[in-house]
Design a protein around this motif. Structure first.
Motif, PDB file in Angstrom:
ATOM      1  N   LYS A   1      14.896  -0.270   7.663  1.00 54.31           N
ATOM      2  CA  LYS A   1      15.748  -1.123   7.027  1.00 54.31           C
ATOM      3  C   LYS A   1      17.154  -1.458   7.328  1.00 54.31           C
TER       4      LYS A   1
ATOM      5  N   GLU B   1      21.800  -9.569   6.795  1.00 58.08           N
ATOM      6  CA  GLU B   1      20.996  -9.607   5.839  1.00 58.08           C
ATOM      7  C   GLU B   1      20.069 -11.015   5.220  1.00 58.08           C
TER       8      GLU B   1
ATOM      9  N   ASN C   1       9.518   4.269   6.389  1.00 60.21           N
ATOM     10  CA  ASN C   1       9.914   3.009   6.241  1.00 60.21           C
ATOM     11  C   ASN C   1      10.396   2.186   7.394  1.00 60.21           C
TER      12      ASN C   1
ATOM     13  N   ARG D   1      11.651 -12.445   4.871  1.00 58.86           N
ATOM     14  CA  ARG D   1      10.876 -11.917   3.722  1.00 58.86           C
ATOM     15  C   ARG D   1       9.975 -12.918   3.108  1.00 58.86           C
TER      16      ARG D   1
ATOM     17  N   ASP E   1      11.891  -2.730  -1.231  1.00 62.18           N
ATOM     18  CA  ASP E   1      12.002  -2.118   0.015  1.00 62.18           C
ATOM     19  C   ASP E   1      10.844  -1.542   0.842  1.00 62.18           C
ATOM     20  N   LYS E   2       9.687  -2.060   0.253  1.00 61.94           N
ATOM     21  CA  LYS E   2       8.313  -1.648   0.686  1.00 61.94           C
ATOM     22  C   LYS E   2       7.934  -2.881   1.651  1.00 61.94           C
TER      23      LYS E   2
END
Ligand SMILES: Cc1ccc(S(=O)(=O)Nc2cc3c(c(O)c2O)C(=O)c2ccccc2C3=O)cc1
Length: 249
Positions: free
Chosen positions: A98, A107, A18, A114, A245-246
């Protein structure tokens, strides 16, 4: 009418860990190899045949294509490799996890990145050893084309350029084409193939190692598209990439 098959490379070692990968040349994980072999078996069982293949300069896509073609006994067909089908470049995020990303940039910034189409992640500095300029793979590429960061918008430009100049003429000449590439370089292709807006493409996420079969009309506009495989297998692959979270790469 034409058929076109797209396949996103199987899981890589950096996907498994990840980490942002981008232009870093991570290898396939054992799971990723099995995904590629399974895709090749599916394509063979459905009696697909290809005349020509396209992939990127990155080994996770090259090896995915190789395993697929080996399963189909098609290792003999011409394969064109191009940096223009490389994954989106994630700039200075490449190699970060991450946790590190959130710690370093917060964040809120991650949330913005994103859901953005044209926001650039922080660029590599020219002297960063991750700069593609120092990678022998890109030695023949003009400096103007070497990215230090990219948004999906830049990825669309370079993928479309190659599609218009190299791939679409081959399809129109009647060649059966397979493209093995990456999460974002395939999203880039799908964006202009399906004529999606920059908002619509944000929610498109291509499952790994699952052949996506397009039927195109004479102007290469999509008439139909479907994923190859059992309903259960396809659903599980779609769920896999849908996890928040991918990363979509
Ligand atoms: C390595 C990694 C970092 C962050 C996450 S996440 O759980 O926050 N999900 C996430 C994060 C991002 C992204 C994402 O899809 C995602 O699921 C991005 O697409 C993205 C694109 C350009 C810059 C940054 C990002 C981004 O941070 C998952 C994995």
């Amino acid at each position: 009418m034409y058929k076109l098959v797209l396949i996103r490379h199987g899981e890589s070692e950096w996907n498994k860990a990840n980490l942002f990968t981008g232009w870093m040349d991570a290898d396939l994980s054992d799971k990723g190899i099995q995904e590629a072999l399974h895709a090749g078996r599916l394509l063979r069982e459905e009696q697909f045949v290809f005349d020509v293949a396209y992939t990127s300069y990155l080994k996770r896509a090259i090896k995915t294509l190789d395993y697929v073609l080996e399963e189909m006994d098609l290792l003999w067909i011409p394969v064109y490799k191009t940096w223009r089908l490389n994954e989106r470049h994630y700039g200075a995020l490449q190699g970060l996890s991450k946790t590190t990303t959130a710690e370093k940039y917060g964040e809120e910034q991650v949330k913005l990145w994103r859901r953005s189409y044209d926001v650039l992640p922080p660029a590599l500095t020219k002297d960063d050893d991750r700069n593609p300029r120092y990678d022998v793979k890109y030695r023949d590429i003009d400096d103007a084309f070497i990215p230090l960061t990219e948004s999906l918008k830049e990825t669309v430009v370079r993928v479309r350029d190659y599609w218009d100049k190299e791939i679409s003429p081959q399809i129109k000449a009647g060649k059966k084409v397979i493209i093995a590439a990456h999460g974002n370089s395939l999203r880039a292709l799908i964006k202009f193939l399906d004529n999606l807006s920059s908002e619509e493409i944000i929610d498109v996420n291509v499952p790994t190692g699952t052949p996506l079969v397009y039927t195109l009309d004479d102007q290469l506009h999509p008439i139909a598209k479907y994923y190859l495989g059992s309903e259960q297998h396809i659903e599980s692959k779609i769920q896999e990439v849908a996890k928040p979270d991918k990363i979509m790469e």
